[in-house]
Design a protein around this motif. Structure first.
Motif, PDB file in Angstrom:
ATOM      1  N   THR A 213       7.289 108.876  55.682  1.00  0.00           N
ATOM      2  CA  THR A 213       8.139 109.569  54.709  1.00  0.00           C
ATOM      3  C   THR A 213       9.587 109.573  55.175  1.00  0.00           C
ATOM      4  OG1 THR A 213       6.301 111.003  54.048  1.00  0.00           O
ATOM      5  CG2 THR A 213       8.521 111.743  53.499  1.00  0.00           C
ATOM      6  N   GLY A 214       9.804 109.887  56.446  1.00  0.00           N
ATOM      7  CA  GLY A 214      11.153 109.851  56.992  1.00  0.00           C
ATOM      8  C   GLY A 214      11.755 108.456  56.946  1.00  0.00           C
ATOM      9  N   GLN A 215      10.936 107.452  57.233  1.00  0.00           N
ATOM     10  CA  GLN A 215      11.413 106.066  57.178  1.00  0.00           C
ATOM     11  C   GLN A 215      11.761 105.678  55.749  1.00  0.00           C
ATOM     12  OE1 GLN A 215       9.702 102.867  59.793  1.00  0.00           O
ATOM     13  NE2 GLN A 215       8.946 102.094  57.840  1.00  0.00           N
ATOM     14  N   MET A 216      10.950 106.109  54.786  1.00  0.00           N
ATOM     15  CA  MET A 216      11.229 105.818  53.385  1.00  0.00           C
ATOM     16  C   MET A 216      12.547 106.454  52.938  1.00  0.00           C
ATOM     17  SD  MET A 216       9.032 106.836  49.992  1.00  0.00           S
ATOM     18  CE  MET A 216       9.442 108.575  50.242  1.00  0.00           C
ATOM     19  N   ILE A 217      12.774 107.704  53.352  1.00  0.00           N
ATOM     20  CA  ILE A 217      14.033 108.378  53.000  1.00  0.00           C
ATOM     21  C   ILE A 217      15.216 107.632  53.612  1.00  0.00           C
ATOM     22  CG2 ILE A 217      15.361 110.508  53.249  1.00  0.00           C
ATOM     23  CD1 ILE A 217      12.693 112.020  53.276  1.00  0.00           C
ATOM     24  N   GLY A 218      15.057 107.185  54.864  1.00  0.00           N
ATOM     25  CA  GLY A 218      16.119 106.414  55.505  1.00  0.00           C
ATOM     26  C   GLY A 218      16.405 105.113  54.781  1.00  0.00           C
ATOM     27  N   GLY A 219      15.344 104.448  54.305  1.00  0.00           N
ATOM     28  CA  GLY A 219      15.537 103.217  53.546  1.00  0.00           C
ATOM     29  C   GLY A 219      16.250 103.465  52.235  1.00  0.00           C
ATOM     30  N   VAL A 220      15.896 104.551  51.561  1.00  0.00           N
ATOM     31  CA  VAL A 220      16.553 104.892  50.289  1.00  0.00           C
ATOM     32  C   VAL A 220      18.027 105.202  50.513  1.00  0.00           C
ATOM     33  CG1 VAL A 220      16.637 106.598  48.431  1.00  0.00           C
ATOM     34  CG2 VAL A 220      14.439 105.687  49.172  1.00  0.00           C
ATOM     35  N   ILE A 221      18.356 105.890  51.619  1.00  0.00           N
ATOM     36  CA  ILE A 221      19.764 106.177  51.938  1.00  0.00           C
ATOM     37  C   ILE A 221      20.536 104.881  52.148  1.00  0.00           C
ATOM     38  CG2 ILE A 221      21.283 107.150  53.716  1.00  0.00           C
ATOM     39  CD1 ILE A 221      19.218 109.389  54.070  1.00  0.00           C
ATOM     40  N   THR A 222      19.913 103.921  52.835  1.00  0.00           N
ATOM     41  CA  THR A 222      20.548 102.619  53.049  1.00  0.00           C
ATOM     42  C   THR A 222      20.708 101.859  51.740  1.00  0.00           C
ATOM     43  OG1 THR A 222      19.506 102.533  55.233  1.00  0.00           O
ATOM     44  CG2 THR A 222      20.383 100.462  54.381  1.00  0.00           C
ATOM     45  N   TRP A 223      19.850 102.136  50.789  1.00  0.00           N
ATOM     46  CA  TRP A 223      19.767 101.387  49.541  1.00  0.00           C
ATOM     47  C   TRP A 223      20.637 102.011  48.441  1.00  0.00           C
ATOM     48  CZ3 TRP A 223      14.260 100.632  46.948  1.00  0.00           C
ATOM     49  CH2 TRP A 223      14.411  99.976  45.722  1.00  0.00           C
ATOM     50  N   VAL A 224      20.322 103.231  48.016  1.00  0.00           N
ATOM     51  CA  VAL A 224      20.920 103.798  46.806  1.00  0.00           C
ATOM     52  C   VAL A 224      22.312 104.399  47.025  1.00  0.00           C
ATOM     53  CG1 VAL A 224      20.585 105.405  44.894  1.00  0.00           C
ATOM     54  CG2 VAL A 224      18.613 104.190  45.869  1.00  0.00           C
ATOM     55  N   PRO A 225      22.483 105.400  47.912  1.00  0.00           N
ATOM     56  CA  PRO A 225      23.832 105.971  48.071  1.00  0.00           C
ATOM     57  C   PRO A 225      24.863 104.946  48.536  1.00  0.00           C
ATOM     58  CG  PRO A 225      22.180 107.374  49.100  1.00  0.00           C
ATOM     59  CD  PRO A 225      21.506 106.084  48.774  1.00  0.00           C
ATOM     60  N   ALA A 226      24.438 104.016  49.404  1.00  0.00           N
ATOM     61  CA  ALA A 226      25.376 102.990  49.869  1.00  0.00           C
ATOM     62  C   ALA A 226      25.840 102.118  48.705  1.00  0.00           C
ATOM     63  CB  ALA A 226      24.715 102.136  50.952  1.00  0.00           C
ATOM     64  N   ALA A 227      24.905 101.717  47.844  1.00  0.00           N
ATOM     65  CA  ALA A 227      25.271 100.908  46.678  1.00  0.00           C
ATOM     66  C   ALA A 227      26.164 101.692  45.724  1.00  0.00           C
ATOM     67  CB  ALA A 227      24.005 100.434  45.963  1.00  0.00           C
ATOM     68  N   LEU A 228      25.886 102.988  45.585  1.00  0.00           N
ATOM     69  CA  LEU A 228      26.708 103.831  44.715  1.00  0.00           C
ATOM     70  C   LEU A 228      28.140 103.918  45.225  1.00  0.00           C
ATOM     71  CD1 LEU A 228      26.993 105.780  42.340  1.00  0.00           C
ATOM     72  CD2 LEU A 228      26.189 107.617  43.848  1.00  0.00           C
ATOM     73  N   LEU A 229      28.306 104.117  46.535  1.00  0.00           N
ATOM     74  CA  LEU A 229      29.643 104.206  47.108  1.00  0.00           C
ATOM     75  C   LEU A 229      30.388 102.881  46.989  1.00  0.00           C
ATOM     76  CD1 LEU A 229      28.947 106.374  50.290  1.00  0.00           C
ATOM     77  CD2 LEU A 229      30.287 107.019  48.284  1.00  0.00           C
ATOM     78  N   GLU A 230      29.674 101.767  47.156  1.00  0.00           N
ATOM     79  CA  GLU A 230      30.338 100.474  46.990  1.00  0.00           C
ATOM     80  C   GLU A 230      30.740 100.246  45.537  1.00  0.00           C
ATOM     81  OE1 GLU A 230      29.681  97.062  49.181  1.00  0.00           O
ATOM     82  OE2 GLU A 230      28.143  97.898  50.480  1.00  0.00           O
ATOM     83  N   SER A 231      29.930 100.726  44.608  1.00  0.00           N
ATOM     84  CA  SER A 231      30.291 100.629  43.198  1.00  0.00           C
ATOM     85  C   SER A 231      31.540 101.452  42.903  1.00  0.00           C
ATOM     86  CB  SER A 231      29.131 101.116  42.318  1.00  0.00           C
ATOM     87  OG  SER A 231      27.976 100.332  42.524  1.00  0.00           O
ATOM     88  N   ILE A 232      31.620 102.644  43.502  1.00  0.00           N
ATOM     89  CA  ILE A 232      32.816 103.473  43.333  1.00  0.00           C
ATOM     90  C   ILE A 232      34.034 102.764  43.911  1.00  0.00           C
ATOM     91  CG2 ILE A 232      33.919 105.624  44.082  1.00  0.00           C
ATOM     92  CD1 ILE A 232      31.144 106.928  43.924  1.00  0.00           C
ATOM     93  N   GLY A 233      33.872 102.127  45.078  1.00  0.00           N
ATOM     94  CA  GLY A 233      34.963 101.369  45.661  1.00  0.00           C
ATOM     95  C   GLY A 233      35.416 100.232  44.763  1.00  0.00           C
ATOM     96  N   GLY A 234      34.453  99.539  44.133  1.00  0.00           N
ATOM     97  CA  GLY A 234      34.795  98.477  43.202  1.00  0.00           C
ATOM     98  C   GLY A 234      35.556  99.004  41.994  1.00  0.00           C
ATOM     99  N   LEU A 235      35.175 100.170  41.490  1.00  0.00           N
ATOM    100  CA  LEU A 235      35.882 100.776  40.355  1.00  0.00           C
ATOM    101  C   LEU A 235      37.292 101.192  40.746  1.00  0.00           C
ATOM    102  CD1 LEU A 235      33.027 102.954  38.787  1.00  0.00           C
ATOM    103  CD2 LEU A 235      33.993 100.819  37.881  1.00  0.00           C
ATOM    104  N   MET A 236      37.446 101.668  41.976  1.00  0.00           N
ATOM    105  CA  MET A 236      38.787 102.017  42.452  1.00  0.00           C
ATOM    106  C   MET A 236      39.660 100.773  42.570  1.00  0.00           C
ATOM    107  SD  MET A 236      37.629 104.838  45.314  1.00  0.00           S
ATOM    108  CE  MET A 236      39.273 105.210  45.892  1.00  0.00           C
ATOM    109  N   ALA A 237      39.063  99.665  43.015  1.00  0.00           N
ATOM    110  CA  ALA A 237      39.799  98.405  43.078  1.00  0.00           C
ATOM    111  C   ALA A 237      40.167  97.923  41.673  1.00  0.00           C
ATOM    112  CB  ALA A 237      38.968  97.348  43.800  1.00  0.00           C
ATOM    113  N   LEU A 238      39.267  98.127  40.706  1.00  0.00           N
ATOM    114  CA  LEU A 238      39.555  97.767  39.315  1.00  0.00           C
ATOM    115  C   LEU A 238      40.734  98.573  38.780  1.00  0.00           C
ATOM    116  CD1 LEU A 238      38.855  96.266  36.697  1.00  0.00           C
ATOM    117  CD2 LEU A 238      37.183  98.079  36.221  1.00  0.00           C
TER     118      LEU A 238
END
Length: 285
Positions: free
Chosen positions: A234-259
């Protein structure tokens, strides 16, 4: 209550080098932001970023990051994505430079920036392709179980891991959020918008692999002693989701700021004519 509060303020693993660098940066920015009259929004963004650096590297959060995989991934997310994104969005370089005494800027800073070692180092690190590769590389390499084990067993490797995550994030996001046209900016306005979408892809894949794994990929946390008692996977799954979803969200926000910066440059007529015509032709097609 006071003991609990102090646990999240005082250093968990004290470092004179970190404290000196942290305080110097804070003093320079405070002096420079007063001289240049930096907006409240930019100052707030900078100080939030600095507070997160202190929280992730000096407080009790670092203890949990050494004993639980998903907390470790949260720490790396803050160091690699959120903190550099916030501080780079505050555009602090001019304020930090203004915080130096004038004679220091003339005697030390200017010759340093003109020296060949500095120009060579910055020319390599701030080359867009190199910066993008390093940004992704340091996420993936520290997810390799053997590298994770090495970092947890050797405090020097552990600190190197944290600093590579933070510094590669600063280099990358400073290129993406550059408010200047290209040139003198090192990255074209359109590439700044597209780049986060490219760099997030391998991170999403790595996060998904960790999330859906049915074996304990990081037994080193069991050896170090886990901070929480719930299921290992369960802890490993949560760690994988953190690497996956919030990271992608922050990069999307960065892309919008660049836009947003791209549109601002376009409205002010500061984009190179060829770039503007290409973007217009693409939109019409």
């Amino acid at each position: 209550m006071m003991a609990t509060l102090l646990k999240w303020i005082v250093p968990w693993e004290f470092s004179w080098v970190f404290l000196a660098g942290f305080l110097l940066t804070c003093v320079l920015y405070w002096r420079g932001s007063r001289r240049l009259r930096v907006s409240r929004g930019r100052r707030l963004t900078f100080w939030i970023g600095m507070a997160i650096i202190w929280l992730t590297l000096q407080t009790y959060l670092d203890f949990y990051a050494e004993h639980e995989f998903f907390v470790h991934r949260l720490q790396q997310l803050l160091l690699h994505h959120l903190t550099p994104l916030l501080i780079c969005a505050a555009y602090p370089v001019s304020a930090l430079r203004a915080g130096l005494p004038r004679r220091w800027r003339l005697r030390w800073l200017k010759p340093l920036r003109c020296s060949w070692p500095w120009r060579m180092l910055s020319g390599v690190l701030f080359q867009p392709l190199v910066a993008s590769i390093l940004f992704v590389f340091f996420v993936l390499i520290w997810l390799v179980p053997s590298m994770q084990t090495l970092a947890m067993l050797d405090w020097r490797v552990y600190r190197f891991m944290n600093w590579t995550m933070l510094l590669s994030g600063f280099v990358y996001w400073s290129l993406i959020l550059d408010h200047r046209p290209h040139p003198p900016g090192r990255m074209g306005a359109g590439i700044r918008v597209l780049s986060p979408g490219i760099t997030m892809a391998p991170q999403i894949l790595a996060g998904a692999i960790v999330t859906f794994s049915r074996s304990d990929l990081y037994p080193i946390f069991e050896i170090c002693g886990r901070a929480f008692t719930f299921n290992v996977l369960t802890g490993q799954m949560i760690g994988g989701v953190i690497t996956w979803v919030p990271a992608a969200l922050l990069e999307s926000i960065g892309g919008l700021m660049a836009l947003r910066q791209w549109l601002r440059l376009s409205r002010s007529g500061r984009l190179p004519r060829k770039t503007w015509q290409t973007a217009r032709r693409t939109a019409l097609d």
